[in-house]
Design an enzyme around this catalytic site. Structure first.
Site, short mmCIF file in Angstrom:
data_model
loop_
_atom_site.label_atom_id
_atom_site.label_comp_id
_atom_site.label_asym_id
_atom_site.label_seq_id
_atom_site.Cartn_x
_atom_site.Cartn_y
_atom_site.Cartn_z
N GLY A 1 4.30 -4.02 3.84
CA GLY A 1 4.61 -5.40 3.41
C GLY A 1 4.18 -6.44 4.44
N GLY A 2 4.61 -6.27 5.67
CA GLY A 2 4.25 -7.22 6.72
C GLY A 2 2.74 -7.25 6.94
CB SER A 3 0.21 -4.54 7.17
OG SER A 3 0.91 -3.87 8.19
CB ALA A 46 9.59 0.36 2.62
N GLY A 47 7.36 1.50 4.94
CA GLY A 47 6.05 2.18 4.98
C GLY A 47 5.15 1.73 3.86
CG LEU A 48 6.40 0.65 0.25
CD1 LEU A 48 7.51 0.04 -0.62
CD2 LEU A 48 5.45 1.47 -0.63
CG ASP A 108 -0.66 0.29 8.26
OD1 ASP A 108 -1.37 1.26 8.59
OD2 ASP A 108 0.56 0.37 8.05
CE LYS A 138 0.84 1.15 4.57
NZ LYS A 138 1.60 2.34 5.00
N PRO A 174 9.91 -4.19 -0.08
CG PRO A 174 10.77 -2.10 -0.66
CD PRO A 174 9.84 -3.17 -1.13
#
Ligand code: C5P
Length: 255
Positions: free
Chosen positions: A94-96, A90-92, A129, A8, A87
């Site tokens: 990924g884990g969420s 990163a605030g993207l 998130d 996201k 990555p």
């Protein structure tokens, strides 16, 4: 079962007050993008992480499986293998995203039939998130992240150019560094705090702008930043102009 766990970006992020529970109230428009991890779920006796990746703390997909097993009161297990393309730090999200995909996948693998609405309650326990990513689509996220609704406003469809400097931004640290004066300086209230902690983020934003990116901003608590291109060809040109060494990619909003 193979699932795509989409990253996201936070198109906007407004930080409100610190709450008694240690979280901040926020208001953020969150959009899923074409970049994804591949999450492989297979029936197993116990909950097993087969990713072979050092997630630092715990793999959020494993935490999601444990939370769902507890909430549903089932004995079932699962073997989870995450192929990481998003990555980390990163605030993207990924884990969420891995956690959200795991909840949706296990809902059917374990034969629960809960549906996304009910899974979102469990998602809250896993991370702020995760409910937004279980909901899917472009959403408005409020509260700590648990109030999620479909975004009714306009969605900019122009391609995104993403750039992640080599620093890892810690979400709690960025929130701790946040000051009231940071509000309203740009579309992401956490950006000034993250840039104070990691000047590399400021440099990455400047690099995106120099390369021709428009509306450059940070996603989440960083460290990735993104900008718009008018079309795919311009996105390719911007990507080429960015120096090597850092992770970079082109993506689109997928919802
Ligand atoms: O929920 P999550 O694990 O993503 O949150 C990580 C940290 O980010 C929290 O411990 C808190 O310090 C901060 N945070 C916050 N307000 C939010 C979300 C996260 O202060 N709404």
């Amino acid at each position: 079962m193979t699932l795509e766990a989409h990253a996201k970006v936070n198109l906007t992020l407004e930080v409100g007050n610190l709450r008694p529970d240690g979280y901040h109230d926020l208001r953020s428009v969150v959009a899923p993008i074409s970049l994804f991890d591949v999450v492989e779920l297979e029936p197993a006796g116990d909950i097993v992480d087969a990713s072979g990746i050092d997630f630092g703390a715990e793999n959020l997909a494993v935490r999601a499986a444990r939370a769902l097993r507890r909430a549903a009161g089932v004995e079932a297990g699962v073997r989870i293998a995450v192929d990481k393309r998003i990555p980390m730090g990163a605030g993207l999200g990924g884990g969420s995203a891995d956690a959200a995909a795991t909840l949706v996948g296990l809902d059917s693998l374990w034969g629960l039939g809960w549906g996304r609405e009910r899974l979102m309650k469990v998602a809250e326990e896993v991370g702020s998130d995760v409910p937004a990513l279980v909901h899917g689509g472009v959403v408005l996220m409020e509260g700590r992240g648990e109030r999620v609704s479909g975004w009714k406003g306009e969605v900019d469809r122009r391609p995104l150019v993403l750039l992640k400097p080599s620093v890892h931004a810690s979400t709690p640290e960025v929130y701790r560094e946040f000051r009231a004066e940071d509000r309203g300086m740009g579309p992401n209230d956490l950006q000034p705090a993250a840039c104070r902690l990691h000047p590399e983020i400021r440099l990455a934003l400047e690099a995106l702008v120099r390369a021709g990116g428009r509306d450059a901003r940070m996603t989440g608590s960083g460290s990735a930043v993104f900008a718009r291109a008018e079309d795919r060809a311009e996105a390719e040109r911007i990507l080429e102009r960015l120096a090597g060494g850092c992770w970079k990619a082109i993506a689109e909003v997928t919802a």
